[in-house]
Design a protein around this motif. Structure first.
Motif, PDB file in Angstrom:
ATOM      1  N   PRO A  41     -38.120 -12.331  -5.888  1.00 40.08           N
ATOM      2  CA  PRO A  41     -39.799 -12.710  -4.907  1.00 40.08           C
ATOM      3  C   PRO A  41     -39.736 -11.929  -3.007  1.00 40.08           C
ATOM      4  CG  PRO A  41     -37.605 -14.714  -4.602  1.00 40.08           C
ATOM      5  CD  PRO A  41     -36.692 -13.050  -5.230  1.00 40.08           C
ATOM      6  N   THR A  42     -40.877 -12.267  -3.126  1.00 38.11           N
ATOM      7  CA  THR A  42     -40.803 -11.488  -1.832  1.00 38.11           C
ATOM      8  C   THR A  42     -40.118 -12.335  -0.956  1.00 38.11           C
ATOM      9  OG1 THR A  42     -42.818 -12.944  -1.541  1.00 38.11           O
ATOM     10  CG2 THR A  42     -43.226 -10.543  -2.777  1.00 38.11           C
ATOM     11  N   HIS A  43     -40.253 -12.406   0.676  1.00 40.60           N
ATOM     12  CA  HIS A  43     -40.147 -13.238   1.714  1.00 40.60           C
ATOM     13  C   HIS A  43     -40.792 -15.033   2.028  1.00 40.60           C
ATOM     14  CE1 HIS A  43     -43.655 -11.697   3.942  1.00 40.60           C
ATOM     15  NE2 HIS A  43     -42.960 -12.798   4.515  1.00 40.60           N
ATOM     16  N   THR A  44     -41.926 -14.726   1.678  1.00 36.74           N
ATOM     17  CA  THR A  44     -42.451 -16.191   1.029  1.00 36.74           C
ATOM     18  C   THR A  44     -41.956 -16.438  -0.663  1.00 36.74           C
ATOM     19  OG1 THR A  44     -44.043 -14.858  -0.043  1.00 36.74           O
ATOM     20  CG2 THR A  44     -44.587 -15.033   2.394  1.00 36.74           C
ATOM     21  N   GLY A  45     -40.840 -16.485  -0.942  1.00 39.14           N
ATOM     22  CA  GLY A  45     -40.952 -16.806  -2.531  1.00 39.14           C
ATOM     23  C   GLY A  45     -41.514 -16.680  -3.328  1.00 39.14           C
ATOM     24  N   ARG A  46     -42.811 -16.375  -3.047  1.00 36.35           N
ATOM     25  CA  ARG A  46     -43.371 -15.626  -4.353  1.00 36.35           C
ATOM     26  C   ARG A  46     -43.390 -14.756  -5.544  1.00 36.35           C
ATOM     27  NH1 ARG A  46     -47.061 -19.381  -3.718  1.00 36.35           N
ATOM     28  NH2 ARG A  46     -49.031 -18.119  -5.059  1.00 36.35           N
ATOM     29  N   PRO A  67     -43.959 -10.959  -6.091  1.00 35.72           N
ATOM     30  CA  PRO A  67     -44.531  -9.356  -5.530  1.00 35.72           C
ATOM     31  C   PRO A  67     -46.436  -9.323  -6.944  1.00 35.72           C
ATOM     32  CG  PRO A  67     -42.542  -8.921  -7.192  1.00 35.72           C
ATOM     33  CD  PRO A  67     -42.512 -10.092  -7.176  1.00 35.72           C
ATOM     34  N   GLN A  68     -46.255  -8.573  -5.924  1.00 38.11           N
ATOM     35  CA  GLN A  68     -47.678  -8.606  -6.610  1.00 38.11           C
ATOM     36  C   GLN A  68     -47.569  -6.645  -7.678  1.00 38.11           C
ATOM     37  OE1 GLN A  68     -50.299  -9.738  -6.480  1.00 38.11           O
ATOM     38  NE2 GLN A  68     -51.007 -11.078  -4.800  1.00 38.11           N
ATOM     39  N   PRO A  69     -48.329  -7.028  -8.375  1.00 40.98           N
ATOM     40  CA  PRO A  69     -49.478  -7.322  -9.273  1.00 40.98           C
ATOM     41  C   PRO A  69     -49.078  -8.867  -9.818  1.00 40.98           C
ATOM     42  CG  PRO A  69     -48.805  -5.724 -10.552  1.00 40.98           C
ATOM     43  CD  PRO A  69     -47.739  -4.895  -9.380  1.00 40.98           C
ATOM     44  N   TYR A  70     -47.625  -8.908 -10.021  1.00 37.77           N
ATOM     45  CA  TYR A  70     -46.960  -9.662 -11.055  1.00 37.77           C
ATOM     46  C   TYR A  70     -47.698 -11.391 -10.744  1.00 37.77           C
ATOM     47  CZ  TYR A  70     -44.449  -6.059 -11.765  1.00 37.77           C
ATOM     48  OH  TYR A  70     -43.948  -4.766 -12.850  1.00 37.77           O
ATOM     49  N   GLU A  71     -47.538 -11.564  -9.617  1.00 35.59           N
ATOM     50  CA  GLU A  71     -48.578 -13.065  -9.641  1.00 35.59           C
ATOM     51  C   GLU A  71     -49.607 -13.173  -9.545  1.00 35.59           C
ATOM     52  OE1 GLU A  71     -49.121 -15.838  -4.856  1.00 35.59           O
ATOM     53  OE2 GLU A  71     -48.113 -13.786  -4.832  1.00 35.59           O
ATOM     54  N   THR A  72     -50.517 -11.955  -9.422  1.00 36.44           N
ATOM     55  CA  THR A  72     -52.326 -12.356 -10.336  1.00 36.44           C
ATOM     56  C   THR A  72     -51.994 -12.692 -11.439  1.00 36.44           C
ATOM     57  OG1 THR A  72     -52.883 -10.485  -7.723  1.00 36.44           O
ATOM     58  CG2 THR A  72     -53.930 -10.969 -10.840  1.00 36.44           C
ATOM     59  N   TRP A  73     -50.855 -11.395 -12.411  1.00 31.09           N
ATOM     60  CA  TRP A  73     -51.145 -11.984 -13.832  1.00 31.09           C
ATOM     61  C   TRP A  73     -50.914 -12.990 -14.010  1.00 31.09           C
ATOM     62  CZ3 TRP A  73     -48.173  -6.651 -14.345  1.00 31.09           C
ATOM     63  CH2 TRP A  73     -48.121  -5.914 -14.566  1.00 31.09           C
ATOM     64  N   THR A  74     -49.792 -12.970 -13.284  1.00 29.38           N
ATOM     65  CA  THR A  74     -49.229 -15.082 -13.512  1.00 29.38           C
ATOM     66  C   THR A  74     -50.648 -16.270 -13.220  1.00 29.38           C
ATOM     67  OG1 THR A  74     -48.193 -15.331 -11.963  1.00 29.38           O
ATOM     68  CG2 THR A  74     -46.085 -14.656 -13.636  1.00 29.38           C
ATOM     69  N   ASP A  75     -51.174 -15.716 -12.627  1.00 28.42           N
ATOM     70  CA  ASP A  75     -52.335 -16.605 -11.727  1.00 28.42           C
ATOM     71  C   ASP A  75     -53.632 -16.608 -12.695  1.00 28.42           C
ATOM     72  OD1 ASP A  75     -50.728 -18.255  -9.985  1.00 28.42           O
ATOM     73  OD2 ASP A  75     -51.791 -16.180  -8.419  1.00 28.42           O
ATOM     74  N   GLN A  76     -53.362 -15.368 -13.352  1.00 27.42           N
ATOM     75  CA  GLN A  76     -54.758 -15.401 -14.500  1.00 27.42           C
ATOM     76  C   GLN A  76     -54.321 -16.061 -15.465  1.00 27.42           C
ATOM     77  OE1 GLN A  76     -55.563 -11.361 -13.777  1.00 27.42           O
ATOM     78  NE2 GLN A  76     -56.168 -11.619 -12.508  1.00 27.42           N
ATOM     79  N   ARG A 130     -31.343 -16.750 -13.917  1.00 26.73           N
ATOM     80  CA  ARG A 130     -30.680 -16.463 -13.008  1.00 26.73           C
ATOM     81  C   ARG A 130     -31.029 -16.469 -11.302  1.00 26.73           C
ATOM     82  NH1 ARG A 130     -26.056 -15.959 -16.197  1.00 26.73           N
ATOM     83  NH2 ARG A 130     -26.534 -15.079 -18.764  1.00 26.73           N
ATOM     84  N   GLY A 131     -31.364 -17.157 -10.710  1.00 25.08           N
ATOM     85  CA  GLY A 131     -31.027 -16.835  -9.865  1.00 25.08           C
ATOM     86  C   GLY A 131     -32.977 -16.028  -9.291  1.00 25.08           C
ATOM     87  N   LYS A 132     -33.480 -15.301 -10.382  1.00 30.80           N
ATOM     88  CA  LYS A 132     -34.819 -14.852  -9.562  1.00 30.80           C
ATOM     89  C   LYS A 132     -35.788 -15.222 -10.912  1.00 30.80           C
ATOM     90  CE  LYS A 132     -33.424 -10.840 -10.333  1.00 30.80           C
ATOM     91  NZ  LYS A 132     -32.964  -9.481 -10.420  1.00 30.80           N
ATOM     92  N   GLN A 133     -37.474 -14.429 -10.758  1.00 28.56           N
ATOM     93  CA  GLN A 133     -38.049 -14.855 -12.052  1.00 28.56           C
ATOM     94  C   GLN A 133     -38.758 -13.318 -12.281  1.00 28.56           C
ATOM     95  OE1 GLN A 133     -40.658 -17.642 -11.573  1.00 28.56           O
ATOM     96  NE2 GLN A 133     -38.741 -18.641 -10.688  1.00 28.56           N
ATOM     97  N   ALA A 134     -38.237 -14.224 -13.547  1.00 27.49           N
ATOM     98  CA  ALA A 134     -38.484 -12.900 -14.784  1.00 27.49           C
ATOM     99  C   ALA A 134     -40.208 -13.479 -15.346  1.00 27.49           C
ATOM    100  CB  ALA A 134     -37.979 -12.945 -16.202  1.00 27.49           C
TER     101      ALA A 134
END
Length: 524
Positions: A287-292, A294-303, A312-316
């Motif tokens: 995750p980024t320092h804000t816990g979200r 990274p781009q473009p993956y956040e945009t893809w999930t939002d869409q 395992r403590g991260k996001q896939a």
């Protein structure tokens, strides 16, 4: 006071944060039955919602506890925050707490709970723990990462059992209180808290002595409890450990090397086979320092073009495929149709949704690998007819069979009640309401809750004969049908996993407490 406490906790290492002894001992206990009066007094707090969430985040939650759960499993994170904040400022006690060390560090509190789980350990848990103890002794201190896969799997199961999925009951909290009065009272209380916190050799010996205690010692540890048989809950806890490890391994499989061919993976429990389309991949991301993300993956999930799940403590993020002419990944084209039913799911539900999309509902098992649970995608006949999957005659036949099965279940309940000596007038009334499913269930349960619970209303269903949901998506099946199948598959897979856990409860009871099986029932 609460705000200052939360700030101190946030600045402290997680294992060194403080908790109040009443939290780990669950004092005062909740009402045993729904209509019993409370023994505690509710405290109404006028506090910002953000502070409440922060308070919960830094408070003690024991393994197997959740904010929203059946009462034995419900956490008390906010109560812990308030009690600990007060106890730091001023000693508070009552007849139960008098003499006990009031404040523990989180690791010490969790290890006190581990001693309680060893002091009241069921057959299914003991079988697993004793094999793990032998495996650890045989490994001679070799790092777990270089052990053989079977041993690594075994130790992962034990870790999940001890740290994540323990079963709870008033009896276990009574054992915890008995141990606390031995260790956390008198002049040695603070030294024993350090022993629990440090997890050194002395702690290990204390744990093994508790796990392997003789009959007299076990009776002493369990004083104040009833003779209730808890094997069912122990079997359910072992099942949950196996399920958690299997989902962790599923995440490993999805994020592993990209496969050019269709991959297969068996998830146990419940034992079904998943098929992964060629080239599809899940990418694990920091995750980024804000816990979200990274781009473009956040945009893809939002869409809705990709789905994120905890790993395992991260996001896939899934499903992705390699870009054809440059490095990197992109969403599988058209995946929005496959993922639309997942909108609104909690993050922890995302992986089970992906699992449901990949289940091969018509896999042909070898005889020796055949699961002992029916792993079929049964869909409602009404919708199957609406999608032109079955004819009107097939729909009517399924409805007739379902009604006959329900009436047969009613007759079986009536026979069981008659054999149990039920009053003839009550039986006659039960026969009169035989055509009303809801009323029949109410009356049968009132006459005998254990027999009434066996009544089953059979739904008219049709077994899906096709591919996995993901396979249907790739085959060009219509979007409406794919989305309906995805929804039904997720619902059905959730039901099957619940049935699998209930089966584990029954197996544990039959194996470790056969004499108590007919007389006692527990909730997993």
């Amino acid at each position: 006071m609460l705000a200052e406490h939360v700030e101190r906790q946030e600045q402290t290492d997680a294992d060194d944060r403080l908790t109040h002894i009443s939290t780990v001992l669950r004092h005062p206990p909740p009402p045993r039955w729904r209509k019993d009066p409370r023994q505690d007094r509710p405290l109404r707090l006028r506090v910002d919602a953000d502070l409440l969430e922060r308070a919960r985040a830094v408070s003690l939650v024991l393994p197997g506890q959740y904010q929203r759960a059946f009462r034995d499993y419900q956490s008390r994170a906010l109560t812990d925050a308030v009690m600990t904040a007060i106890a730091v400022a001023e000693l508070l006690t009552d007849d139960f707490l008098d003499g006990l060390l009031p404040l523990l560090r989180h690791r010490a509190a969790r290890n006190l709970w581990r001693l309680a789980t060893a002091g009241l350990c069921t057959g299914p848990e003991r079988a697993l723990l004793e094999v793990a103890v032998a495996a650890r002794d045989a490994s001679g201190g070799i790092p777990e990462t270089v052990l053989d896969p079977d041993t690594q799997h075994l130790l992962a199961l034990v870790t999940a059992l001890e740290k994540d999925v323990a079963w709870h009951s008033p009896a276990r909290f009574q054992v915890a209180a008995n141990i606390a009065r031995e260790l956390l009272t008198g002049p040695q209380a603070e030294a024993n808290e350090r022993l629990l916190h440090q997890e050194g050799e002395e702690w290990n010996e204390l744990y093994l002595d508790t796990l392997y205690a003789n009959g007299d010692r076990q009776a002493h540890l369990q004083r104040g409890t009833t003779s209730y048989e808890w094997s069912g809950r122990g079997g359910g806890a072992v099942w949950r450990a196996e399920r958690q490890v299997s989902l962790d391994n599923l995440g490993d499989w999805l994020t592993g090397p990209v496969q050019a061919d269709t991959g297969e993976y068996v998830v146990r429990p419940p034992g079904w086979v998943l098929t992964h389309p060629p080239g599809w991949h899940a990418l694990d991301l920091d995750p980024t320092h804000t816990g979200r993300l990274p781009q473009p993956y956040e945009t893809w999930t939002d869409q809705g073009r990709a789905l994120a799940f905890p790993y395992r403590g991260k996001q896939a993020v899934w499903p992705l495929q390699r870009q054809p002419n440059r490095p990197g990944f992109e969403p599988v084209p058209g995946a929005e149709a496959l993922l639309a039913p997942a909108a609104g799911l909690k993050p922890e539900q995302a992986l089970s949704y992906i699992e449901a999309l990949l289940v091969d509902w018509n896999h042909q098992f070898d005889t020796e690998d055949e699961p002992d649970l029916r792993l079929a995608l049964d869909v409602p006949v009404g919708k199957a007819y609406d999608f032109d999957l079955i004819s009107a005659e097939e729909r009517q036949h399924a409805m007739t069979e379902a009604r006959a099965a329900t009436l047969n279940s009613m007759d079986e309940i009536i026979d069981l009640l008659a054999d149990d000596g039920c009053d003839e007038k009550d039986l006659q009334y039960l026969r009169q309401v035989r055509g009303n499913d809801r009323r029949f269930a109410q009356v049968a349960t009132r006459l005998d809750s254990s027999i009434g619970a066996r009544f089953q209303v059979h739904k008219a269903t049709w077994r899906w004969p096709g591919l996995s949901v993901a396979g249907e998506f790739l085959a060009g099946t219509s979007t409406d049908l794919v989305q309906w199948l995805a929804t039904v598959a997720h619902t059905r897979s959730s039901l099957i996993t619940q049935q699998s856990m209930q089966q584990a409860w029954s197996y544990a009871f039959d194996r470790y407490a056969p004499r108590a099986r007919g007389a006692r029932r527990s909730r997993v």
